[in-house]
Design a protein around this motif. Structure first.
Motif, PDB file in Angstrom:
ATOM      1  N   LYS A  68       0.828  -1.208   0.000  1.00 15.09           N
ATOM      2  CA  LYS A  68       0.000   0.000   0.000  1.00 15.09           C
ATOM      3  C   LYS A  68       0.865   1.262   0.000  1.00 15.09           C
ATOM      4  O   LYS A  68       0.574   2.232  -0.696  1.00 15.09           O
ATOM      5  N   ILE A  69       1.940   1.227   0.775  1.00 15.35           N
ATOM      6  CA  ILE A  69       2.806   2.401   0.894  1.00 15.35           C
ATOM      7  C   ILE A  69       3.581   2.649  -0.395  1.00 15.35           C
ATOM      8  O   ILE A  69       3.989   3.779  -0.675  1.00 15.35           O
ATOM      9  N   SER A 136      -2.653   9.860   4.417  1.00 16.73           N
ATOM     10  CA  SER A 136      -3.384   9.921   3.137  1.00 16.73           C
ATOM     11  C   SER A 136      -3.795   8.525   2.667  1.00 16.73           C
ATOM     12  O   SER A 136      -4.732   8.378   1.877  1.00 16.73           O
ATOM     13  N   LEU A 137      -3.087   7.495   3.161  1.00 17.03           N
ATOM     14  CA  LEU A 137      -3.410   6.115   2.788  1.00 17.03           C
ATOM     15  C   LEU A 137      -4.212   5.402   3.876  1.00 17.03           C
ATOM     16  O   LEU A 137      -4.546   4.226   3.728  1.00 17.03           O
TER      17      LEU A 137
END
Length: 268
Positions: A68-69, A136-137
């Motif tokens: 994800k990052i 933000s994620l």
């Protein structure tokens, strides 16, 4: 019984599906396994490989977080650059860019004393950008501490840092009230009391990290959660009655019967 696990040694080659890595030096150890400084045989590039001793669910959790990052630019958001994951023998290996040293090592080997405020400021700014990217994620790091903030290359830029180690990172949606997160001396009061928490706990961890840089010792005790809460009360005052009443772990630290009676009386 399964075959005995082979012992990794210097000079050994770790093979992924596309790349061979030669172990040059072991540079870190932890409950998870070890970290090795390795050379990419085809390019001579140096990398850091986190070698996990056994397959565990948290291995998959870390891979999920790293995936994800990876949508964020690691240089823009001051996050360690992740290259690949592979299996070697009975080990799970994560390949990252090689960074120079963590903040603990930096203070001990480069500074010889605490860091001045004007030197802490760029570190704080970079970590705030990193946390902004994670927010933000919808991701919480949950393990902000000096060991997990690393200098990139002090010869090029003395205070260029990146955030590492996403093994304990979780999505906001997985936040569970009462769950114990963060190292004890960097643990936010809402986590200690068992209150609902948000990504703000990472800001608390960052604040404690910056205080450690300035003081050259931990702001709060490192081994005893009760003493951490005691220090918080001494520094910041008592938590509110609402916080004490609704904290799932309040009774570990406070005598609440009188507060509860007062609270119930106000509600009548």
């Amino acid at each position: 019984m399964g075959a005995a696990k082979s012992q990794l040694i210097l000079g050994q080659i770790l093979q992924s599906s596309s790349t061979q890595y030669t172990i040059i030096e072991f540079i870190g150890y932890g409950f998870f396994g070890k970290v090795a400084k390795c050379q990419v045989n085809s390019t001579s590039e140096l990398v850091a490989i986190k070698i996990l001793d056994t397959f565990q669910q948290d291995v998959e959790d870390e891979l999920s977080m790293l995936s994800k990052i990876s949508v964020l630019d690691p240089d823009q958001f001051n996050l360690v650059k992740f290259h690949e994951r592979f299996e070697y023998s009975s080990y799970t290996c994560y390949v990252f860019e090689l960074l120079e040293m963590d903040l603990v090592q930096f203070i001990e080997t480069k500074m010889g004393d605490s860091i001045y405020v004007n030197q802490i400021r760029p570190i704080a700014k970079q970590m705030l950008v990193a946390l902004q990217g994670l927010k933000s994620l919808g991701i919480m790091h949950t393990d902000i501490k000096p060991d997990n903030v690393m200098l990139v290359n002090t010869e090029k830029d003395k205070f260029h840092v990146k955030l590492i180690d996403f093994g304990l990172a979780i999505p906001f949606s997985s936040a569970t009230q009462g769950e114990l997160l963060q190292p004890i001396s960097y643990r936010a009061p809402e986590v200690i009391l068992g209150l609902p928490y948000t990504e703000a706990i990472d800001m608390w961890g960052l604040g404690c990290t910056l205080a450690t840089l300035y003081l050259k010792y931990n702001l709060f005790p490192v081994r005893c959660e009760y003493l951490v809460m005691k220090a918080m009360v001494e520094y910041l005052g008592m938590p509110s009655d609402d916080q004490l009443i609704f904290g799932m772990r309040t009774k570990r630290f406070f005598y609440t019967r009188r507060i509860l009676k007062s609270y119930q009386g106000e509600g009548e």
